[in-house]
Design an enzyme around this catalytic site. Structure first.
Site, PDB file in Angstrom:
ATOM      1  N   ASP A 257       0.858  -1.177   0.000  1.00  0.00           N
ATOM      2  CA  ASP A 257       0.000   0.000   0.000  1.00  0.00           C
ATOM      3  C   ASP A 257       0.904   1.240   0.000  1.00  0.00           C
ATOM      4  O   ASP A 257       2.121   1.154   0.162  1.00  0.00           O
ATOM      5  CB  ASP A 257      -0.993  -0.016   1.169  1.00  0.00           C
ATOM      6  CG  ASP A 257      -2.229   0.831   0.851  1.00  0.00           C
ATOM      7  OD1 ASP A 257      -2.174   1.631  -0.111  1.00  0.00           O
ATOM      8  OD2 ASP A 257      -3.246   0.705   1.545  1.00  0.00           O
TER       9      ASP A 257
HETATM   10  C1  BGC Z   1      -5.117   3.115  -0.026  1.00  0.00           C
HETATM   11  C2  BGC Z   1      -5.259   2.029  -1.070  1.00  0.00           C
HETATM   12  C3  BGC Z   1      -5.088   2.603  -2.451  1.00  0.00           C
HETATM   13  C4  BGC Z   1      -3.752   3.314  -2.526  1.00  0.00           C
HETATM   14  C5  BGC Z   1      -3.446   3.895  -3.885  1.00  0.00           C
HETATM   15  C6  BGC Z   1      -3.897   3.977  -0.241  1.00  0.00           C
HETATM   16  O1  BGC Z   1      -3.915   5.095   0.570  1.00  0.00           O
HETATM   17  O2  BGC Z   1      -5.078   2.517   1.251  1.00  0.00           O
HETATM   18  O3  BGC Z   1      -6.501   1.399  -0.929  1.00  0.00           O
HETATM   19  O4  BGC Z   1      -5.200   1.613  -3.411  1.00  0.00           O
HETATM   20  O5  BGC Z   1      -3.749   4.365  -1.577  1.00  0.00           O
HETATM   21  O6  BGC Z   1      -4.201   4.994  -4.169  1.00  0.00           O
END
Ligand code: BGC
Length: 715
Positions: A257
């Site tokens: 993440d």
């Molecule tokens: C979120 C994810 C997301 C990623 C990319 C993160 O802050 O937890 O769910 O896919 O950002 O945008």
């Protein structure tokens, strides 16, 4: 040697780390604006993957840098959070869950994939499979609610929808099952906080949707930001390398993440970026999203002997293989070259509207307040969410445009052109200004119907949107109370359209509203979908995928709890209860009314003795005694009465759906394979134990409304 192995053998360390790196690319209307040195980095092979690019132009421009200017010409993997639609925003996942309809879940994912791929993208960071039982957690909006069976079916449907039958196809996207695992039970519902749950809860509740995604062929998986019992998921060797890779044989890509690898330092398990990078790689995280930990940390980790080149190579190979599976080597521009035909867009909008209408959960409809009928001259539409098109999108906008969204006021106006649809917001979302309330309330004076649109603003749910008071914001409550008072004094009934990314604690509203619709966030066609239901063109058929608590103190509240040794008995004080509120939810899981009047009768099980090899067939007759066509949902629960470990009071094992004309009766059939009666025994491995099991069928998880048959499991 195949193509990817050959490429790997030619790569420098810097190029390998580039393939393990994903960074964000901003974009502007005139073209991409890449932060820092990304353009040069792509050309030099130091960045192999991008996120957050929107539009076929910018995507192509970036891809060109990689395939035409970099030494090895390896195409970029470009992904975006297409959570509930790309340009066409469908209802948020929690709203769609209310359909209990895997076919539709697949259909919307398919359309989202087509749109995303038409923009040149090859990957979406979706579906979110976190089972959420705590409505304080804002990301509840992004998932399918409190039930594991639902999340398992959502996982299969979404993976199939995004990936299609062939990942290479120009309209397929690599899906990403996230956030692995048990992100939702964060401490006290507070986003990003620590998670501490039992191994049983982990394995029974939170792991199965991800196992289902892997079985369905999901291309990628994202670990959660959170730690689980002290081990951050980004470094969780046991669940990533041991369970996903070794036990399930998952060969796809694990993508971290956002900045999660660097955050291993904040978790307190890595002293520097090199240690953080080593922990993640050793746990088998292939792509580092946004932390730049692999590029900066892995060379140092190699020197210190914390990682091996063989492990780096394994991860690089998985990334290259994904690009191969996506067809990017054969034609990096296969996606994003063909514009979609206008007819396709129209069909998609129609789907968005009908899914929107079917996602609405009618929580209450006293004295048939809805649908609005008769001679309606003037409808007063009151509240800050009444004419707030932009809010209808809910959390995550992908490439959706505010101007494509339809507000409730606009939807009602276009559905009822001759009527006088008047509107006042009454209050704003922020601040304490009550000066607009009296003008809004005055709209009740000369109206035939009042529609009150209140609830959460779109950004009150989603990531980083935990709420200690998951309620209607106080200023809107003041407005609502004033509207109820005036309208009721005039003999007018009030229809409440409640927007939220989660169930809210609303006992006062449930009492005063004459009709109450949970409208979640329905996406682009929200206003039209709501008008369809309010005016009776569509009978509402959504069922809540989460229990609605009566009080904040009941959270976490879910139907599948274990009975305990002193289950509540109203005649015995020393049984499980609160002194100040009932144990029951305000609305149980599965609750939702239609304009029909459906009732269930004649529950029949195919056999009262079931072995692990059998399949139990369950039949029930559903009759619509009402005056409207209705889509009815029937739930099949089981309860294992005596087992070696205590079992939940109800467990969902099947859902049936049927559409009935007025006066019509149909038989709904559901099947439960014998293996579904297994559970995790004392040692947490599956067991099938002979004994009595209750089979309960009905409209929701309220036991008093369920028909019951008892069967015997036999070995
Ligand atoms: C979120 C994810 C997301 C990623 C990319 C993160 O802050 O937890 O769910 O896919 O950002 O945008």
């Amino acid at each position: 040697m195949n193509r990817t192995e050959k490429l790997l053998s030619q790569m420098t360390l810097a190029e390998k780390l580039g393939q393990l790196t994903m960074t964000a690319a901003g974009y502007a209307v005139t073209g991409p604006v890449i932060a820092g040195d990304s353009t040069e980095a792509i050309k030099s092979g130091a960045i192999g993957n991008l996120l957050n690019l929107v539009g076929p132009g910018p995507v192509r421009e970036m891809q060109q840098l990689a395939v035409e200017h970099s030494r090895l010409k390896i195409p970029l993997l470009i992904g975006l959070d297409i959570i509930h639609g790309h340009r066409t925003l469908f209802p948020i996942p929690l709203a769609e869950a209310a359909l209990f309809d895997p076919q539709t879940w697949e259909a919307t994912a398919r359309e989202a994939a087509r749109e995303g791929a038409a923009d040149g993208l090859a990957m979406t960071f979706s579906p979110m499979l976190d089972v959420s039982r705590d409505i304080r957690w804002g990301r509840t909006a992004e998932g399918s609610g409190e039930d594991t069976w639902v999340a398992v079916h959502m996982a299969r449907a979404k993976v199939k929808g995004y990936e299609g039958s062939d990942l290479k196809a120009a309209d397929s996207l690599a899906a990403c099952a996230k956030h692995y695992c048990a992100y939702a039970p964060v401490l006290a519902g507070r986003e990003y906080a620590s998670v501490d749950i039992s191994a049983r809860t982990l394995l029974e509740v939170h792991v199965p949707p991800f196992d289902a995604a892997v079985a369905a062929g999901v291309a990628t998986i994202m670990p959660a930001f959170t730690d689980l019992d002290g081990v951050p998921m980004t470094a969780n060797k046991k669940l990533l390398r041991h369970h996903l890779r070794n036990q399930l044989g998952f060969q796809g890509v694990i993508v971290s993440d956002y900045n999660a690898i660097a955050e291993l330092m904040h978790h307190g398990i890595a002293a520097d970026l090199a240690e953080a990078a080593a922990l993640a790689l050793n746990a088998s995280v292939d792509i580092d999203m946004m932390a730049d930990a692999y590029r900066k940390g892995l060379p140092v980790a190699l020197e210190r002997g914390l990682v091996t080149m063989a492990l780096i190579d394994e991860s690089v190979l998985r990334v290259l293989q994904l690009k191969e599976r996506l067809g990017l080597f054969d034609d990096p521009y296969r996606r994003g070259t063909q514009q979609e035909a206008p007819a396709v867009l129209t069909r998609r909008r129609d789907l968005c509207r009908s899914v929107g209408a079917r996602s609405i959960v009618m929580l209450k409809n006293d004295r048939d307040t809805l649908p609005l009928r008769g001679t309606l001259r003037r409808v007063s539409v009151i509240g800050p969410l009444a004419d707030a098109a932009i809010e209808m999108g809910g959390c995550w906008g992908a490439a959706g445009k505010p101007e494509d969204r339809v507000s409730v006021v606009a939807g009602l106006r276009s559905a009822a052109p001759g009527k006088d649809i008047v509107h006042a917001p009454g209050v704003a979302f922020v601040g304490g200004d009550e000066s607009g309330i009296s003008a809004a309330v005055d709209l009740c004076n000369d109206a035939d119907a009042v529609v009150l649109c209140i609830g959460e603003k779109a950004d009150m749910s989603g990531e980083a949107a935990s709420r200690a008071f998951p309620e209607v914001p106080p200023l809107q409550r003041t407005l609502a109370e004033a509207v109820f008072e005036r309208a009721h004094a005039k003999g007018l009934r009030v229809v409440v359209v409640l927007f939220s990314g989660r169930p809210l604690v609303i006992p006062w509203l449930a009492e005063k509203a004459d009709a109450l619709l949970a409208a979640w966030f329905l996406g682009n066609e929200a206003g039209n979908a709501i008008a369809d239901v309010v005016l009776g063109r569509t009978s509402p058929s959504g069922r809540t995928p989460m229990s609605w608590p009566r009080a904040i103190g009941q959270i976490p509240l879910f139907y599948g709890e274990r009975p305990g040794g002193r289950p509540f008995n109203p005649k015995d004080h020393f049984t499980s209860h609160y002194m100040d509120v009932s144990n029951d939810p305000l609305y149980p899981f599965g609750h939702g009314l239609t304009y029909g009047r459906c009732s269930l009768a004649s529950l029949v099980v195919s056999s009262d003795r079931v072995s692990e090899k059998d399949t139990l067939e369950v039949r029930v007759d559903v009759t619509n005694q009402g005056a409207y066509l209705a889509e009815e949902t029937v739930f099949l629960f089981i309860h294992d009465k005596v087992a070696s470990v205590t079992r939940p009071v109800l467990e969902l094992k099947g859902v049936g759906k049927v559409t009935l004309r007025p006066g019509e009766t149909k038989t709904v059939r559901m099947t439960v394979p014998g293996t579904e009666f297994r559970f995790l025994g004392m040692d947490l491995t599956p067991v099938f134990e002979p004994g009595e099991v209750e089979v309960l069928v009905g409209p929701c998880a309220d036991r008093s409304q369920l028909l019951l048959q008892t069967i015997r499991l036999v070995s």
